[in-house]
Scaffold this motif. Sequence first.
Motif, PDB file in Angstrom:
ATOM      1  N   LEU B  41       0.822  -1.220   0.000  1.00  0.00           N
ATOM      2  CA  LEU B  41       0.000   0.000   0.000  1.00  0.00           C
ATOM      3  C   LEU B  41       0.852   1.265   0.000  1.00  0.00           C
ATOM      4  O   LEU B  41       0.305   2.369  -0.096  1.00  0.00           O
ATOM      5  N   GLY B  42       2.135   1.119   0.134  1.00  0.00           N
ATOM      6  CA  GLY B  42       2.998   2.294   0.161  1.00  0.00           C
ATOM      7  C   GLY B  42       2.798   3.102   1.427  1.00  0.00           C
ATOM      8  O   GLY B  42       2.450   2.564   2.482  1.00  0.00           O
ATOM      9  N   LEU B  43       3.015   4.394   1.327  1.00  0.00           N
ATOM     10  CA  LEU B  43       2.819   5.309   2.447  1.00  0.00           C
ATOM     11  C   LEU B  43       1.498   6.039   2.264  1.00  0.00           C
ATOM     12  O   LEU B  43       1.247   6.619   1.203  1.00  0.00           O
ATOM     13  N   ARG B  44       0.679   6.015   3.285  1.00  0.00           N
ATOM     14  CA  ARG B  44      -0.606   6.725   3.248  1.00  0.00           C
ATOM     15  C   ARG B  44      -0.604   7.815   4.309  1.00  0.00           C
ATOM     16  O   ARG B  44      -0.268   7.565   5.462  1.00  0.00           O
ATOM     17  N   LEU B  45      -1.037   9.002   3.889  1.00  0.00           N
ATOM     18  CA  LEU B  45      -0.997  10.156   4.768  1.00  0.00           C
ATOM     19  C   LEU B  45      -2.153  10.111   5.752  1.00  0.00           C
ATOM     20  O   LEU B  45      -3.318   9.999   5.359  1.00  0.00           O
ATOM     21  N   ILE B  46      -1.829  10.238   7.038  1.00  0.00           N
ATOM     22  CA  ILE B  46      -2.851  10.223   8.079  1.00  0.00           C
ATOM     23  C   ILE B  46      -3.279  11.661   8.393  1.00  0.00           C
ATOM     24  O   ILE B  46      -4.453  12.006   8.338  1.00  0.00           O
ATOM     25  N   TYR B  47      -2.294  12.486   8.774  1.00  0.00           N
ATOM     26  CA  TYR B  47      -2.534  13.881   9.097  1.00  0.00           C
ATOM     27  C   TYR B  47      -1.322  14.701   8.686  1.00  0.00           C
ATOM     28  O   TYR B  47      -0.201  14.193   8.599  1.00  0.00           O
ATOM     29  N   PHE B  48      -1.569  15.965   8.516  1.00  0.00           N
ATOM     30  CA  PHE B  48      -0.541  16.928   8.135  1.00  0.00           C
ATOM     31  C   PHE B  48      -0.733  18.193   8.970  1.00  0.00           C
ATOM     32  O   PHE B  48      -1.864  18.561   9.297  1.00  0.00           O
ATOM     33  N   SER B  49       0.376  18.845   9.288  1.00  0.00           N
ATOM     34  CA  SER B  49       0.293  20.135   9.979  1.00  0.00           C
ATOM     35  C   SER B  49       1.212  21.120   9.283  1.00  0.00           C
ATOM     36  O   SER B  49       2.376  20.803   9.018  1.00  0.00           O
ATOM     37  N   TYR B  50       0.719  22.326   8.997  1.00  0.00           N
ATOM     38  CA  TYR B  50       1.533  23.322   8.307  1.00  0.00           C
ATOM     39  C   TYR B  50       1.955  24.466   9.226  1.00  0.00           C
ATOM     40  O   TYR B  50       2.638  25.401   8.798  1.00  0.00           O
ATOM     41  N   ASP B  51       1.528  24.381  10.492  1.00  0.00           N
ATOM     42  CA  ASP B  51       1.910  25.416  11.452  1.00  0.00           C
ATOM     43  C   ASP B  51       1.473  24.956  12.837  1.00  0.00           C
ATOM     44  O   ASP B  51       0.661  24.016  12.962  1.00  0.00           O
ATOM     45  N   VAL B  52       1.942  25.641  13.843  1.00  0.00           N
ATOM     46  CA  VAL B  52       1.547  25.311  15.211  1.00  0.00           C
ATOM     47  C   VAL B  52       0.028  25.390  15.337  1.00  0.00           C
ATOM     48  O   VAL B  52      -0.602  26.326  14.840  1.00  0.00           O
ATOM     49  N   LYS B  53      -0.542  24.383  15.972  1.00  0.00           N
ATOM     50  CA  LYS B  53      -1.983  24.262  16.228  1.00  0.00           C
ATOM     51  C   LYS B  53      -2.823  24.087  14.966  1.00  0.00           C
ATOM     52  O   LYS B  53      -4.051  24.038  15.036  1.00  0.00           O
ATOM     53  N   TYR B  64      -7.596   8.274  14.334  1.00  0.00           N
ATOM     54  CA  TYR B  64      -6.391   9.001  14.735  1.00  0.00           C
ATOM     55  C   TYR B  64      -6.713  10.458  15.031  1.00  0.00           C
ATOM     56  O   TYR B  64      -7.676  11.003  14.501  1.00  0.00           O
ATOM     57  N   SER B  65      -5.902  11.079  15.857  1.00  0.00           N
ATOM     58  CA  SER B  65      -5.899  12.526  16.012  1.00  0.00           C
ATOM     59  C   SER B  65      -4.452  12.971  16.155  1.00  0.00           C
ATOM     60  O   SER B  65      -3.549  12.136  16.293  1.00  0.00           O
ATOM     61  N   VAL B  66      -4.235  14.292  16.089  1.00  0.00           N
ATOM     62  CA  VAL B  66      -2.875  14.816  16.173  1.00  0.00           C
ATOM     63  C   VAL B  66      -2.866  16.057  17.047  1.00  0.00           C
ATOM     64  O   VAL B  66      -3.901  16.684  17.306  1.00  0.00           O
ATOM     65  N   SER B  67      -1.666  16.398  17.459  1.00  0.00           N
ATOM     66  CA  SER B  67      -1.473  17.603  18.261  1.00  0.00           C
ATOM     67  C   SER B  67      -0.155  18.243  17.862  1.00  0.00           C
ATOM     68  O   SER B  67       0.871  17.558  17.764  1.00  0.00           O
ATOM     69  N   ARG B  68      -0.211  19.588  17.676  1.00  0.00           N
ATOM     70  CA  ARG B  68       1.025  20.323  17.414  1.00  0.00           C
ATOM     71  C   ARG B  68       0.990  21.613  18.225  1.00  0.00           C
ATOM     72  O   ARG B  68       0.511  22.645  17.774  1.00  0.00           O
ATOM     73  N   GLU B  69       1.506  21.546  19.412  1.00  0.00           N
ATOM     74  CA  GLU B  69       1.540  22.686  20.341  1.00  0.00           C
ATOM     75  C   GLU B  69       2.809  23.511  20.174  1.00  0.00           C
ATOM     76  O   GLU B  69       2.829  24.702  20.505  1.00  0.00           O
ATOM     77  N   LYS B  70       3.870  22.877  19.680  1.00  0.00           N
ATOM     78  CA  LYS B  70       5.122  23.575  19.410  1.00  0.00           C
ATOM     79  C   LYS B  70       5.566  23.238  17.994  1.00  0.00           C
ATOM     80  O   LYS B  70       5.260  22.164  17.473  1.00  0.00           O
ATOM     81  N   LYS B  71       6.320  24.144  17.402  1.00  0.00           N
ATOM     82  CA  LYS B  71       6.699  23.976  15.994  1.00  0.00           C
ATOM     83  C   LYS B  71       7.488  22.697  15.767  1.00  0.00           C
ATOM     84  O   LYS B  71       7.354  22.050  14.738  1.00  0.00           O
ATOM     85  N   GLU B  72       8.325  22.322  16.718  1.00  0.00           N
ATOM     86  CA  GLU B  72       9.218  21.202  16.496  1.00  0.00           C
ATOM     87  C   GLU B  72       8.601  19.838  16.808  1.00  0.00           C
ATOM     88  O   GLU B  72       9.212  18.820  16.520  1.00  0.00           O
TER      89      GLU B  72
END
Lengths: 115, 114
Positions: B41-53, B64-72
């Motif tokens: 199936l290769g790589l399938r994208l779950i989530y993406f973030s382009y900036d904090v939050k 699934y869910s994701v969290s991006r509280e800091k840039k890194e």
Amino acid sequence: AQSVAQPEDQVNVAEGNPLTVKCTYSVSGNPYLFWYVQYPNRGLQFLLKYITGDNLVKGSYGFEAEFNKSQTSFHLKKPSALVSDSALYFCAVRAPNTGFQKLVFGTGTRLLVSP
Amino acid sequence: DVKVTQSSRYLVKRTGEKVFLECVQDMDHENMFWYRQDPGLGLRLIYFSYDVKMKEKGDIPEGYSVSREKKERFSLILESASTNQTSMYLCASSLRGGMNTEAFFGQGTRLTVV
């Protein structure tokens, strides 16, 4: 929608022979195209990219790829294969005009180089 | 040398557990991605973030869910792990635009849900 096809699950080549791993893409607008390699139990390593300019791009470890807009292809090539080139290879495409620069991968091609 | 680090190489979790996969990059990249890799199936994208939050769903966000509280840092959360989420999970980061937009990947986390 953008997509990538890698028509061969596996490519077999003898060491010292040239190799080609095929990739075709479908995307609106001008694509950004990438090749990655994955060794066992590792993440993906970037090999090379086509963004604009010369259709023949050179990358790491002696690999190169040719962008062909009319055939919508971006085949990976190497003039002389090494046993150490045996790995899983992924082609990927990004359409710059998509909302969030989604990077879409093919299903991968396993390259097996025999001594 | 550029670096994307995933917190675990191997994880074994039980069905129904809440699972956190952590990813940290040191390249000051705006974009971060979570993929899962399955044979054929290769790589399938779950989530993406382009900036904090900020986050966008990929092709397979369900469960699934994701969290991006800091840039890194970009975390992937499995709210209630199921056996069909057994997979290799790959984190990546990239610059948002320009010529150098290739993604850099972590070493992967092989998750087994039993």
